[in-house]
Design a protein around this motif. Structure first.
Motif, PDB file in Angstrom:
ATOM      1  N   PRO A  22       0.808  -1.221   0.000  1.00 27.95           N
ATOM      2  CA  PRO A  22       0.000   0.000   0.000  1.00 27.95           C
ATOM      3  C   PRO A  22       0.839   1.268   0.000  1.00 27.95           C
ATOM      4  O   PRO A  22       0.465   2.272  -0.612  1.00 27.95           O
ATOM      5  CB  PRO A  22      -0.822  -0.123   1.285  1.00 27.95           C
ATOM      6  CG  PRO A  22      -0.868  -1.586   1.573  1.00 27.95           C
ATOM      7  CD  PRO A  22       0.440  -2.126   1.097  1.00 27.95           C
ATOM      8  N   LEU A  25       2.037   1.847  -3.457  1.00 27.11           N
ATOM      9  CA  LEU A  25       0.921   2.231  -4.310  1.00 27.11           C
ATOM     10  C   LEU A  25       0.596   3.717  -4.171  1.00 27.11           C
ATOM     11  O   LEU A  25       0.243   4.381  -5.143  1.00 27.11           O
ATOM     12  CB  LEU A  25      -0.303   1.385  -3.950  1.00 27.11           C
ATOM     13  CG  LEU A  25      -1.444   1.345  -4.974  1.00 27.11           C
ATOM     14  CD1 LEU A  25      -0.972   0.714  -6.274  1.00 27.11           C
ATOM     15  CD2 LEU A  25      -2.624   0.573  -4.417  1.00 27.11           C
ATOM     16  N   SER A 195      -3.093  -2.771  -8.096  1.00 25.90           N
ATOM     17  CA  SER A 195      -2.607  -2.919  -6.722  1.00 25.90           C
ATOM     18  C   SER A 195      -2.118  -4.340  -6.461  1.00 25.90           C
ATOM     19  O   SER A 195      -1.139  -4.528  -5.722  1.00 25.90           O
ATOM     20  CB  SER A 195      -3.722  -2.557  -5.739  1.00 25.90           C
ATOM     21  OG  SER A 195      -4.795  -3.476  -5.832  1.00 25.90           O
TER      22      SER A 195
END
Length: 493
Positions: A22, A25, A195
């Motif tokens: 994350p 990302l 993702s």
């Protein structure tokens, strides 16, 4: 590779996927790097302690040996501390440098060794280990899956069951309580085709790093063969005369520097050079840094070839090299004084702070060399001490807060002189927000609005960062004016 290490590496990869994925990302590293680093450190440490068993030396005799000793544990802990900089600092230039040093420190901690080749080679051994450990891990995975006696598949099966239960009951709790759902939404990673690719890359990277660390802890590279044989001592005067001449040159330089430093009218003294004192302070700094580095090479060569059979030779080595190290510390002080005067006149920048810290560390290395090679006469701990002080210096720099330090001093300079380089300050990171917040308008908004635009209020939980959190609090209380007219301040660096 044992089944336990295999399972540990896979778990580390999963942790890396959900913690670093994350962050990558959203383009903001945070506490997830520390979480993944802890997983890698655990696997590496477990492998090292498991390797403390009966091993065979090169002569074929068995001996009890703990590969992962206290030094290895210390360097793995240093690597873990360096990875924590991603959770507290926002400056990419510094965080990336700290993470690279963390990989090197952890690599040496797993590899071990005492000599210079082992310390330097161990720091980069993790990169070839990524390729070398593939067949080792593959054989371990095959045996674990095919023999029926391994623990890999039961562990994986247990993990899948646990994940399924958490998913079912977690979904029910999210629907039952809004507060719980808000917290859980920050922990659940975003799922999309893009993702998934990023999470997979992050997970594979951490999996490979953990497996390479485990491999190095059980099969350290044979770098000891690179240690050169003892050199044949040179004649007494063939090495003593050049070192004595170098000492005299250093004494002359230090005497001139003392005259300049103690002079009442420094500009009058330097008028013959055509330089002001500020220009004189800047000139030659990097040459003095080069002098410091070269002296370390001279001391190493002199210790290698200097005779030590007679007491007279040993005393001469200590006197001449001790004097050279002492005078080198004066050169370090002169270089730092010059840079400090220039910084006080023209302001601080990242490059100036970086080379300032580097020169200070070189001074510490000179002291270590003097103690190890001149006072003690033995240097088995010197390579490890130099490597450890490098990691500690980076941690101290993290505590100082580089971007915050730069902003603090430039704001203080503005309050004293009215001069400021806003175009440079607005390129700093969120670390600088507390200091820049003290600027008057319109300088404050001009310096802060670029940083404010880069702050993401919806960053995932694993991108949590102390500096960005503090910056958001300040900018929420006093937002930067996005419509202010920013004049072109004169750059003064």
């Amino acid at each position: 590779m044992s089944s336990a290490l295999l399972v540990g590496s896979v778990i580390a990869g999963v942790i890396g996927a959900v913690s670093i994925g994350p962050a990558l990302l959203h383009g903001e590293l945070g506490v997830g790097v520390l979480v993944a680093g802890a997983a890698v450190a655990y696997v590496t440490g477990a492998s090292g302690w498991a390797a403390g068993r009966l091993v065979r030396s090169s002569a074929g005799k068995g001996s009890l040996r703990t590969r992962f000793n206290l030094t290895g544990l210390l360097f793995v802990l240093l690597a873990l501390c360096l990875s924590a900089t991603a959770a507290v600092r926002d400056a990419d230039w510094f965080v990336v440098s700290a993470l690279l040093l963390a990989v090197a420190a952890g690599s040496y901690g797993a590899s071990g060794g005492r000599s210079w080749p082992e310390v330097l080679g161990g720091g980069i051994a993790v990169f070839p280990a990524v390729g070398l450990m593939v067949p080792w891990a593959g054989r371990g995975a095959y045996r674990s899956m095919s023999s029926g006696r391994g623990t890999a598949w039961p562990a994986i099966r247990t993990g899948l069951i646990a994940a399924g239960l958490i998913g079912v009951f977690g979904g029910l709790f999210i629907g039952a309580d809004a507060a719980f759902g808000t917290i859980a939404s920050g922990l659940v990673p975003e799922v999309s085709p893009g993702s998934v690719i990023v999470y997979g890359m992050a997970g594979c990277g951490v999996l490979l790093l953990a497996s390479a660390g485990a491999f190095l802890a059980q099969a350290p590279p044979p770098l000891r063969i690179l240690v050169p044989d003892p050199a044949k001592p040179a004649g007494r005067w063939s090495w003593a005369v050049p070192i004595a001449a170098l000492d005299l040159l250093f004494l002359m330089f230090c005497a001139i520097q003392a005259g300049v430093f103690l002079a009442d009218d420094k500009d009058k003294l330097l008028r013959s050079t055509g330089l002001t004192y500020a220009e004189y302070a800047r000139q030659g700094f990097f040459q003095l840094v080069a002098v410091t580095v070269l002296v370390l090479g001279v001391v190493a060569a002199a210790k290698r070839y200097a005779p030590s059979a007679e007491r007279t030779d040993r005393v001469m080595v200590r006197v001449l090299l001790g004097l050279l190290c002492a005078l080198t510390l004066v050169v370090v002080a002169v270089a730092l004084r010059r840079l400090y005067l220039y910084e006080e006149t023209f302001g601080w920048t990242r490059l100036r702070l970086w080379v300032h810290a580097f020169e200070l560390w070189l001074g510490v290395v000179v002291v270590l060399v003097a103690v190890a090679g001149v006072v003690k006469g033995r240097t088995p701990w010197l390579p490890r001490a130099v490597a450890a002080t490098g990691a500690v210096a980076m941690l101290i720099l993290a505590l100082i807060d580089p971007d915050g330090f730069i902003a603090e001093h430039n704001v203080a300079r503005y309050q004293d002189t009215g001069k400021i380089d806003v175009p440079y300050l607005r390129d700093l990171s969120a670390d600088a927000v507390p200091a820049l917040d003290r600027l008057p308008e319109p300088e404050r908004s001009c310096a802060l609005r670029s940083i404010a635009l880069d702050l993401d209020d919806n960053e995932p939980a694993m991108s949590g960062n102390l500096a960005r959190s503090r910056a958001r609090e300040i900018l929420d209380a006093r937002p930067a004016d996005m419509n202010v007219n920013c004049p072109g301040w004169l750059r003064s660096y």
